[in-house]
Design an enzyme around this catalytic site. Structure first.
Site, PDB file in Angstrom:
ATOM      1  N   GLU A  71     -25.337   8.261   0.151  1.00  0.00           N
ATOM      2  CA  GLU A  71     -26.525   8.462   0.973  1.00  0.00           C
ATOM      3  C   GLU A  71     -27.755   8.764   0.120  1.00  0.00           C
ATOM      4  OE1 GLU A  71     -25.793   7.667   4.029  1.00  0.00           O
ATOM      5  OE2 GLU A  71     -27.969   7.694   4.257  1.00  0.00           O
TER       6      GLU A  71
ATOM      7  N   HIS B  68     -19.524  10.322   0.030  1.00  0.00           N
ATOM      8  CA  HIS B  68     -20.394  10.120   1.197  1.00  0.00           C
ATOM      9  C   HIS B  68     -21.809  10.645   0.909  1.00  0.00           C
ATOM     10  CE1 HIS B  68     -22.128  11.132   5.154  1.00  0.00           C
ATOM     11  NE2 HIS B  68     -21.357  10.188   5.655  1.00  0.00           N
TER      12      HIS B  68
ATOM     13  N   LYS C 269     -28.893   5.605  -1.752  1.00  0.00           N
ATOM     14  CA  LYS C 269     -29.602   4.637  -0.908  1.00  0.00           C
ATOM     15  C   LYS C 269     -31.048   5.075  -0.686  1.00  0.00           C
ATOM     16  CE  LYS C 269     -26.756   4.566   2.518  1.00  0.00           C
ATOM     17  NZ  LYS C 269     -26.357   4.309   3.906  1.00  0.00           N
ATOM     18  N   ASN C 270     -31.240   6.358  -0.435  1.00  0.00           N
ATOM     19  CA  ASN C 270     -32.592   6.866  -0.224  1.00  0.00           C
ATOM     20  C   ASN C 270     -33.454   6.728  -1.475  1.00  0.00           C
ATOM     21  OD1 ASN C 270     -33.246   8.331   2.499  1.00  0.00           O
ATOM     22  ND2 ASN C 270     -31.087   8.703   2.084  1.00  0.00           N
TER      23      ASN C 270
HETATM   24  C1  W6P Z   1     -37.338   9.628  -1.080  1.00  0.00           C
HETATM   25  C2  W6P Z   1     -36.848  10.200   0.234  1.00  0.00           C
HETATM   26  C3  W6P Z   1     -35.514  10.756  -0.193  1.00  0.00           C
HETATM   27  C4  W6P Z   1     -34.548  11.429   0.534  1.00  0.00           C
HETATM   28  C5  W6P Z   1     -33.385  11.830  -0.101  1.00  0.00           C
HETATM   29  C6  W6P Z   1     -33.167  11.559  -1.427  1.00  0.00           C
HETATM   30  C7  W6P Z   1     -34.122  10.880  -2.162  1.00  0.00           C
HETATM   31  C8  W6P Z   1     -35.294  10.483  -1.542  1.00  0.00           C
HETATM   32  N1  W6P Z   1     -36.395   9.806  -2.079  1.00  0.00           N
HETATM   33  O1  W6P Z   1     -38.417   9.097  -1.254  1.00  0.00           O
END
Ligand code: W6P
Length: 410
Positions: free
Chosen positions: A247, A243, A250-251
């Site tokens: 996440e 999980h 994807k970010n």
């Molecule tokens: C981003 C914003 C973020 C949040 C969490 C993990 C990676 C990333 N990269 O630009």
């Protein structure tokens, strides 16, 4: 007092008494090792006795905190709905309070647990709807936003922990079937970290390709400092790790793709994953070159209020949404922290972002972090302790806006 009476109006004074009684007991935190030993040594009957009591304790502890939320929030229809589910489940469990641990009683209890699990399936979504209702009613200010964030962190941690207990009980001692014979319920004593991470990447890649028609590649490095040249395995709950990783991927993918519009998949800078297994900690670093974002935005990526999109941008055809529209990051951090790990996001504005997942590598050290109801949590929820004891100008916090959260900043 006034609030709690209103909330529990369908409650008899006996139930209110029981609620106070169980809320006065400290939840027992178990380590992953204890979950394993429990699964190996105990029986359906002894597990029934423990789980019955511990669920009542954990339920009561968080229900008590709920009564101290701002009344405006408690009155929102969706929050009232969630509250009624909690009351119902508390009542359901109380029915077993004095039962003998007989075979047929244990199976009735197990069926009850399944009903409760199902009833609470949509708690996260329904609470999110409640926050929206409050926002649309114009009822959020900064001071209660802090209390709400504090509460939700505890509320969801509490929920994760109760679902862990119920699932362990049903998988180990009930008729639910574990994923593999080597698992103890949801726990994999030899969780192959590399394969869980790769699988999560493939799943995120699928979503990213679907949304953007492109996706950055992965660059993977795995180092086992404890046993060089051996695969990294750790005692853990694979579903939690997957999980979290899904996440983060994807970010990272979203940032990378949006920072390089019109680039093809093979031109995009890879998402670099480094897994290091040390003596005490297992660390997963996920680095993207998606441009990063200013450090002043760090708060909001873990903020439940801020991440509540007005209309969850779920995609058509039941496709999951891409990053940034939901509770992915704040919930992932709670999953990581649940067994004393953490999730840290470190942006480098103008370049990219590093995210670190830390997990305890030693099962006896990985113990549950559970919210405990008491004077201190009550104060945090009700008193506005907004100390102003540093000289810099406090940032003027934006009201969570109605547009979807914008993690990127170019
Ligand atoms: C981003 C914003 C973020 C949040 C969490 C993990 C990676 C990333 N990269 O630009």
């Amino acid at each position: 007092m006034r609030i709690s009476r209103r909330l529990f109006s369908p409650f008899s004074s006996l139930l209110t008494h029981k609620l106070d009684y169980y809320a006065g007991i400290r939840p027992s935190s178990l380590s992953i090792q204890e979950y394993i030993d429990f699964g190996r040594r105990e029986t359906a009957k002894t597990s029934f006795v423990f789980v019955r009591n511990e669920l009542l304790v954990r339920l009561a502890n968080i229900m008590k905190e709920m009564t101290f939320l701002p009344p405006k929030l408690l009155n929102m229809p969706s929050v009232a709905q969630v509250n009624s589910w909690y009351c119902q489940s508390f009542e359901d469990l109380l029915k077993f309070e004095n039962s003998e641990a007989e075979f047929y009683m244990v199976s009735r209890f197990n069926e009850q647990l399944k009903v409760i699990l199902k009833r609470h399936n949509d708690v996260v979504r329904t609470m999110a709807a409640g926050l929206l209702e409050l926002r649309n009613a114009g009822g959020i200010d900064i001071s209660n936003e802090k209390a709400i964030q504090y509460f939700l962190d505890r509320f969801y941690t509490n929920r994760i922990s109760k679902r862990m207990l119920k699932n362990q009980h049903l998988l180990v001692f009930g008729s639910n079937v574990a994923e593999s014979p080597n698992h103890i319920g949801h726990i994999d004593p030899k969780c192959d970290v590399g394969s869980v991470i790769r699988q999560a990447f493939v799943e995120a890649q699928y979503v990213c390709d679907y949304h953007y028609k492109v996706c950055p590649p992965i660059e993977f490095q795995l180092v086992n400092k404890r046993k060089p040249n051996h695969p990294v395995t750790v005692v853990s709950v694979p579903s939690h790790l997957s999980h979290i990783m899904f996440e983060l991927f994807k970010n990272a993918m979203r940032a990378t793709v949006e920072y390089h519009p019109d680039w093809d998949s093979d031109e995009l800078p890879p998402v670099r994953v480094t897994v290091i297994c040390g003596k005490h900690d297992l660390t997963v670093q996920v680095s993207d070159r998606g441009g990063g974002f200013p450090r002043s935005h760090l708060d909001r990526i873990f903020n439940f209020m801020y991440s509540t999109a007005p209309t969850p941008l779920l995609h058509d055809n039941n496709q999951p949404a891409m990053a940034g529209y939901g509770y992915g990051l704040p919930l992932s951090r709670l999953y990581a922290r649940y067994f004393l790990g953490d999730l840290v996001v470190a942006p480098m504005e103008g370049y990219g972002t590093d995210a670190y997942v830390h997990l305890k590598a030693i099962p006896v050290e990985a113990s549950e972090v559970l919210p405990i109801y008491g004077e201190s949590s009550r104060l945090r929820l009700t008193e506005q302790v907004d100390t102003n004891d540093w000289s810099h100008h406090l940032p003027v916090l934006e009201q969570p806006s109605l547009k979807r959260p914008d993690l990127q900043c170019r």
